[in-house]
Design an enzyme around this catalytic site. Structure first.
Site, PDB file in Angstrom:
ATOM      1  N   HIS A 185       0.855  -1.202   0.000  1.00 12.92           N
ATOM      2  CA  HIS A 185       0.000   0.000   0.000  1.00 12.92           C
ATOM      3  C   HIS A 185       0.883   1.241   0.000  1.00 12.92           C
ATOM      4  O   HIS A 185       1.382   1.667   1.032  1.00 12.92           O
ATOM      5  CB  HIS A 185      -0.902  -0.021   1.234  1.00 12.92           C
ATOM      6  CG  HIS A 185      -2.037   0.957   1.170  1.00 12.92           C
ATOM      7  ND1 HIS A 185      -2.226   1.824   0.119  1.00 12.92           N
ATOM      8  CD2 HIS A 185      -3.075   1.189   2.021  1.00 12.92           C
ATOM      9  CE1 HIS A 185      -3.325   2.549   0.351  1.00 12.92           C
ATOM     10  NE2 HIS A 185      -3.845   2.183   1.487  1.00 12.92           N
ATOM     11  N   TYR A 190      -0.584   7.483   2.923  1.00 11.55           N
ATOM     12  CA  TYR A 190       0.031   6.753   4.037  1.00 11.55           C
ATOM     13  C   TYR A 190       1.561   6.821   3.901  1.00 11.55           C
ATOM     14  O   TYR A 190       2.080   7.510   3.024  1.00 11.55           O
ATOM     15  CB  TYR A 190      -0.552   5.337   4.116  1.00 11.55           C
ATOM     16  CG  TYR A 190      -2.029   5.406   4.446  1.00 11.55           C
ATOM     17  CD1 TYR A 190      -2.457   5.960   5.659  1.00 11.55           C
ATOM     18  CD2 TYR A 190      -3.009   5.019   3.533  1.00 11.55           C
ATOM     19  CE1 TYR A 190      -3.811   6.098   5.961  1.00 11.55           C
ATOM     20  CE2 TYR A 190      -4.367   5.152   3.823  1.00 11.55           C
ATOM     21  CZ  TYR A 190      -4.756   5.687   5.039  1.00 11.55           C
ATOM     22  OH  TYR A 190      -6.089   5.849   5.330  1.00 11.55           O
TER      23      TYR A 190
HETATM   24  C1  FNR Z   1     -11.544   2.052   1.270  1.00 13.13           C
HETATM   25  N1  FNR Z   1     -10.423   2.149   0.456  1.00 13.13           N
HETATM   26  C2  FNR Z   1      -9.247   1.542   0.827  1.00 13.13           C
HETATM   27  N2  FNR Z   1      -8.191   1.515  -0.026  1.00 13.13           N
HETATM   28  C3  FNR Z   1      -7.076   0.837   0.283  1.00 13.13           C
HETATM   29  O1  FNR Z   1      -6.148   0.816  -0.514  1.00 13.13           O
HETATM   30  N3  FNR Z   1      -6.971   0.182   1.471  1.00 13.13           N
HETATM   31  C4  FNR Z   1      -7.973   0.181   2.388  1.00 13.13           C
HETATM   32  O2  FNR Z   1      -7.886  -0.470   3.427  1.00 13.13           O
HETATM   33  C5  FNR Z   1      -9.136   0.936   2.086  1.00 13.13           C
HETATM   34  N4  FNR Z   1     -10.176   1.031   2.977  1.00 13.13           N
HETATM   35  C6  FNR Z   1     -11.411   1.487   2.556  1.00 13.13           C
HETATM   36  C7  FNR Z   1     -12.530   1.355   3.379  1.00 13.13           C
HETATM   37  C8  FNR Z   1     -13.784   1.730   2.911  1.00 13.13           C
HETATM   38  C9  FNR Z   1     -14.982   1.516   3.767  1.00 13.13           C
HETATM   39  C10 FNR Z   1     -13.918   2.287   1.612  1.00 13.13           C
HETATM   40  C11 FNR Z   1     -15.265   2.678   1.063  1.00 13.13           C
HETATM   41  C12 FNR Z   1     -12.810   2.468   0.831  1.00 13.13           C
HETATM   42  C13 FNR Z   1     -10.573   2.575  -0.949  1.00 13.13           C
HETATM   43  C14 FNR Z   1     -11.179   1.442  -1.780  1.00 13.13           C
HETATM   44  O3  FNR Z   1     -10.318   0.314  -1.823  1.00 13.13           O
HETATM   45  C15 FNR Z   1     -11.440   1.904  -3.216  1.00 13.13           C
HETATM   46  O4  FNR Z   1     -10.204   2.232  -3.806  1.00 13.13           O
HETATM   47  C16 FNR Z   1     -12.358   3.116  -3.278  1.00 13.13           C
HETATM   48  O5  FNR Z   1     -13.485   2.932  -2.440  1.00 13.13           O
HETATM   49  C17 FNR Z   1     -12.836   3.378  -4.705  1.00 13.13           C
HETATM   50  O6  FNR Z   1     -13.485   2.240  -5.238  1.00 13.13           O
HETATM   51  P1  FNR Z   1     -15.099   2.113  -5.244  1.00 13.13           P
HETATM   52  O7  FNR Z   1     -15.552   2.022  -3.827  1.00 13.13           O
HETATM   53  O8  FNR Z   1     -15.621   3.354  -5.905  1.00 13.13           O
HETATM   54  O9  FNR Z   1     -15.357   0.852  -6.005  1.00 13.13           O
END
Ligand code: FNR
Length: 377
Positions: A185, A190
């Protein structure tokens, strides 16, 4: 007619994904205090694994206790953590799907509370109660995310080495747990993003200043994790992904992390044998100009530009993927290799099976649904 690309298999060496619809990592703030996965995680991730999604990415999982975003985040730094991860892997594998883990360190964005407990944060009283770790926040430089966050300590050389070693140890545990994919990540503001961006990295040593110096930490982490995979004899069985923020949306500033920087970085990552780049954006500054939301395909074009510029690197799209329209935009129009789906699967864990029906495919629903399809109304 040929299968739509979404449902064509994808292989990385010996690792075979049934299709290209993958669960995006999403923090659930549901770990025990020590970062250990619980039945909640097996249940939530399992609900997606039983319903056609070919890669289940576990949420951001910290490689050290102070690397967690909140005390409720998952960790992968102890034997107890390892036992919890084994249960997730075992269940997903029992459903014949692949499972990956996102290794993370929050840096200066650590020590928060789950978003539903407070509006952002409530320092310092709440954190004391919740077992926060404010005093241990680290970053590239001693600059807080904003006034609500504490000022982190700038890591010294020994501290940077400890970070690399924690990623290494996290990868060892991930391999022992049986994960098929390790994703690093490096996105969303971060720790590693804090080193990459000239806005958060004001160092004067070899980890700061030039692009090459700011990119040194992620490259060292990649090499360390690749070594661990090779030592374990798993080179052909485990894929290594990295998630990056393609831009920090601060183009109005004289200096910021931009798409061109990501393209340069992606080329270096490819040379270091990253298998797939998972292209996200933003998160490094409260002043970013991009409004957060659920706009369809909002990051797909960024991923497409990287795909065109970096030959031979697999690229995943993520963000606002809600239907066949956004899937086709990513896989067909931009010629990307997979899509990560977050909120659509959070709302509906069988979104992938529905997507297949929407493409007109005959869906093999889980055996347990058998009667649901036989009952005539
Ligand atoms: C996230 N996102 C996220 N990204 C990541 O790299 N690590 C993580 O742990 C998290 N945690 C997380 C929690 C929640 C509740 C949400 C809604 C989002 C971002 C996620 O992986 C994704 O990149 C974004 O939500 C955009 O994609 P969607 O939701 O539009 O399909």
């Amino acid at each position: 007619s040929p299968l739509p690309k979404a449902f064509q298999p994808l292989s990385i060496r010996n690792l075979h994904f049934q299709n290209r619809i993958w669960l995006s990592p999403m923090c659930q703030y549901s770990a025990g205090r020590d970062g250990t996965p619980t039945q909640y995680h097996v249940s939530w991730l399992g609900s997606v694994a039983t319903r056609g999604t070919a890669l289940i990415m576990v949420e951001a999982t910290a490689v050290s206790p102070e690397g967690r975003i909140s005390p409720h985040d998952l960790g992968i730094y102890s034997q107890d953590n390892l036992l919890g991860h084994k249960k997730i892997v075992e269940f997903v594998h029992s459903q014949n799907q692949k499972v990956g883990i996102q290794l993370a360190h929050a840096g200066r964005k650590g020590s928060t509370l789950p978003p539903w407990l407070v509006d952002r944060m409530n320092y310092p009283e709440k954190l004391g109660e919740e077992g926060g770790f404010t005093s241990q926040l680290v970053s590239a430089s001693a600059i807080p995310f904003d006034d609500l966050y504490p000022t982190p300590t700038a890591l010294d050389k020994a501290g940077i080495q400890r970070i690399i070693d924690s990623f290494k140890q996290g990868a060892r545990y991930a391999i022992e747990a049986g994960y098929d994919v390790i994703e690093l990540h490096f996105a969303h503001g971060y720790l590693v993003t804090q080193f990459l961006s000239p806005n958060t990295n004001k160092r004067t040593d070899e980890y700061g200043g030039s692009f090459e110096n700011r990119a040194r930490l992620p490259l060292e982490i990649i090499r360390a994790v690749r070594d661990v995979i090779e030592e374990a004899g798993k080179w052909d069985d485990i894929a290594l992904f990295a998630r990056v923020s393609a831009t920090e949306y601060l183009d109005h500033l004289p200096e910021s992390w931009k798409l061109d920087d990501t393209i340069k970085l992606a080329k270096l990552f490819k040379d270091e044998k990253i298998d797939l780049l998972d292209v996200s954006s933003g998160g490094n500054s409260p002043n970013q100009t991009f409004p957060a939301g659920f706009t369809p395909s909002y990051q797909t074009l960024l991923a497409g530009k990287i795909k065109k510029a970096v030959e031979g690197l697999l690229i995943g799209a993520v963000g606002g993927i809600r239907s066949t329209v956004e899937v086709d935009r990513a896989l067909e129009e931009e010629d990307l290799d997979s899509v990560f789906v977050g909120r659509s699967l959070l709302r509906d864990p069988q979104w992938t099976l529905q997507l297949a029906e929407d493409y007109g495919l005959v869906v093999k629903w889980p055996h347990q649904y058998h009667r649901a399809h036989r009952v005539k109304i």
